[in-house]
Enzyme design. Structure first.
Site, PDB file in Angstrom:
ATOM      1  N   ASP A 155      -8.043  -2.335   5.623  1.00  0.00           N
ATOM      2  CA  ASP A 155      -8.025  -1.226   6.581  1.00  0.00           C
ATOM      3  C   ASP A 155      -7.838   0.134   5.925  1.00  0.00           C
ATOM      4  O   ASP A 155      -8.198   1.165   6.511  1.00  0.00           O
ATOM      5  CB  ASP A 155      -6.880  -1.436   7.585  1.00  0.00           C
ATOM      6  CG  ASP A 155      -5.527  -1.502   6.873  1.00  0.00           C
ATOM      7  OD1 ASP A 155      -5.418  -2.216   5.848  1.00  0.00           O
ATOM      8  OD2 ASP A 155      -4.584  -0.830   7.325  1.00  0.00           O
ATOM      9  N   THR A 158       0.814  -1.223   0.000  1.00  0.00           N
ATOM     10  CA  THR A 158       0.000   0.000   0.000  1.00  0.00           C
ATOM     11  C   THR A 158       0.847   1.272   0.000  1.00  0.00           C
ATOM     12  O   THR A 158       2.015   1.232   0.373  1.00  0.00           O
ATOM     13  CB  THR A 158      -0.852  -0.067   1.291  1.00  0.00           C
ATOM     14  OG1 THR A 158      -1.714  -1.190   1.162  1.00  0.00           O
ATOM     15  CG2 THR A 158      -1.643   1.168   1.567  1.00  0.00           C
ATOM     16  N   GLY A 174      -0.148  -2.920   5.925  1.00  0.00           N
ATOM     17  CA  GLY A 174       0.072  -4.220   6.541  1.00  0.00           C
ATOM     18  C   GLY A 174      -1.141  -5.099   6.378  1.00  0.00           C
ATOM     19  O   GLY A 174      -2.000  -4.838   5.529  1.00  0.00           O
ATOM     20  N   ARG A 206     -13.669  -7.989  -0.695  1.00  0.00           N
ATOM     21  CA  ARG A 206     -12.919  -7.839   0.559  1.00  0.00           C
ATOM     22  C   ARG A 206     -12.431  -6.381   0.681  1.00  0.00           C
ATOM     23  O   ARG A 206     -11.881  -5.810  -0.239  1.00  0.00           O
ATOM     24  CB  ARG A 206     -11.728  -8.795   0.560  1.00  0.00           C
ATOM     25  CG  ARG A 206     -10.844  -8.680   1.810  1.00  0.00           C
ATOM     26  CD  ARG A 206      -9.677  -7.756   1.611  1.00  0.00           C
ATOM     27  NE  ARG A 206      -8.739  -7.743   2.726  1.00  0.00           N
ATOM     28  CZ  ARG A 206      -7.723  -6.901   2.840  1.00  0.00           C
ATOM     29  NH1 ARG A 206      -7.508  -6.003   1.906  1.00  0.00           N
ATOM     30  NH2 ARG A 206      -6.912  -6.942   3.868  1.00  0.00           N
TER      31      ARG A 206
HETATM   32  N1  ASP Z   1      -3.360  -2.811   4.410  1.00  0.00           N
HETATM   33  C1  ASP Z   1      -3.637  -3.235   3.064  1.00  0.00           C
HETATM   34  C2  ASP Z   1      -4.859  -4.111   3.071  1.00  0.00           C
HETATM   35  O1  ASP Z   1      -4.980  -4.929   3.942  1.00  0.00           O
HETATM   36  C3  ASP Z   1      -2.518  -3.973   2.439  1.00  0.00           C
HETATM   37  C4  ASP Z   1      -1.173  -3.348   2.591  1.00  0.00           C
HETATM   38  O2  ASP Z   1      -0.995  -2.406   3.321  1.00  0.00           O
HETATM   39  O3  ASP Z   1      -0.241  -3.793   1.948  1.00  0.00           O
HETATM   40  O4  ASP Z   1      -5.644  -4.003   2.175  1.00  0.00           O
END
Ligand code: ASP
Length: 356
Positions: free
Chosen positions: A252, A221, A273, A249
């Site tokens: 966060d 992200t 994350g 889906r």
């Molecule tokens: N937090 C993001 C998600 O769960 C993924 C990421 O940060 O890499 O969609």
């Protein structure tokens, strides 16, 4: 000489390992500024995860560093001219969304079905106004649409078709979902699908199989936090989510309080994350709550939440945090996080690996 001294005085760089966790603190508070110079600062991230120097070619590393620096400087340029922290956050994120290197906009990861569903959110530290979009498939720069939701609708979050209908009504052009494709993300999906198939053969359910995917499949992200010359904080996050996620889906990143938070009275946070954990533990808001009510520094609050709350329960990832005095924490419990920051009058700093 003076500049070097100020930099040394103004920055405390501390590296700290705790159960493989990495914490990088950059203190850019009052020491870094002359009393009359208003503090302004920006920090960005391009995802946390299993990022190891041994697994990255020097060319790739150079490309990542250059793009991170470009994004930091774009945001910094806005702040330097007296622009708002919201504009700086959007300027930095747009560069990362447009780059195929990061999991947002072009270069977004694939869903299990082979499409892209993008999430983004933004928050204004002045008054906690916020906007978010989830599961959009035809929006080149979801962070801009999140901002439109904040500024031009009575809502905080719009999802899927409704978000895109709103975008059309505001003249935002629709792009083909395949425009977000990149060969390396396609390859990641194929590898993830193979792994998932094997797990399914062993009768694991889908959720367990997704859990079993190595972090490298799942993250990347982008996000930014900024403090402008007027003392206002803002935060924003944009993502393609996690590779092989089930359609529908939502992670966060578009959830205010989980992936994004900003309040001038405490701090601004953008997270990256394993989204399910960041939602369940309300990560971004928890950090700022500790700053507001427990008088913790951003570094301490971020360390507590990322390393002491999330890590023990299996939540991996990181955050960038900034307060209204210009203190920055770039904290993660993975082996690396694409990250960088720049504070008034200093050069941009970029890092990728835990020991950078
Ligand atoms: N937090 C993001 C998600 O769960 C993924 C990421 O940060 O890499 O969609």
């Amino acid at each position: 000489m003076m500049k070097t001294m100020m930099k040394t005085l103004g920055q405390k760089l501390k590296r700290h390992a705790w159960l493989g966790a990495c914490l990088v603190l950059v203190n850019v508070g009052a020491h870094a500024q002359t009393p009359e110079a208003p503090a302004f600062a920006i920090a960005i991230h391009g995802g946390a995860g299993t990022i190891e120097k041994s697994k990255m070619t020097p060319e790739k590393e150079r490309d990542y560093r250059a793009k991170l620096e470009e994004a930091i400087n774009a945001g910094y340029g806005v702040l330097e001219k007296g622009g708002s922290s919201l504009d700086a956050v959007v300027a930095a994120i747009n560069i990362l969304e447009d780059s195929p290197l990061f999991n947002a906009g072009k270069g977004a990861v694939f869903t299990y079905e082979g499409t892209h569903e993008l999430d983004a959110s933004i928050m204004d530290g002045r008054d906690r106004q916020a906007g978010a979009v989830a599961g959009v498939q035809h929006i080149a720069n979801p962070i801009n649409l999140a901002r439109m939701v904040m500024e031009d609708s009575p809502f905080v979050m719009l999802a899927g078709e409704g978000a895109e209908a709103f975008a059309k009504s505001r003249g935002v052009p629709m792009v083909d979902n395949r425009d977000f494709d990149t060969p390396q993300r396609r390859q990641q999906l194929e590898r993830a699908r193979e792994k998932l198939k094997k797990e399914n053969e062993q009768d694991k359910d889908y959720q367990a199989a997704v859990e079993a995917l190595p972090a490298v499949f799942k993250m990347g992200t982008v996000g930014a936090v900024a403090l402008d010359k007027h003392g206002n904080l803002a935060a924003g996050t944009s993502t393609g989510g996690m590779t092989a996620k089930r359609y529908g889906r939502i992670g966060d990143s578009p959830v205010i309080g989980a992936g994004t938070f900003a309040d001038n009275n405490s701090c601004a946070v953008s997270a990256t994350g394993h989204g399910e954990y960041f939602i369940r533990y309300n990560v971004a808001a928890d950090i700022c709550t500790r700053v507001a009510y427990q008088n913790k520094s951003v570094a301490q609050a971020a360390d507590e939440v990322i390393n002491q709350v999330l890590l023990p329960v299996g939540g991996t990832g990181g955050v960038i945090v900034l307060d209204a005095k210009g203190n920055i924490a770039l904290t993660f419990n993975t082996s690396g996080m694409y990250r960088g920051s720049r504070v008034a009058g200093q050069a941009a700093e970029v890092a990728i690996f835990g020991r950078d």
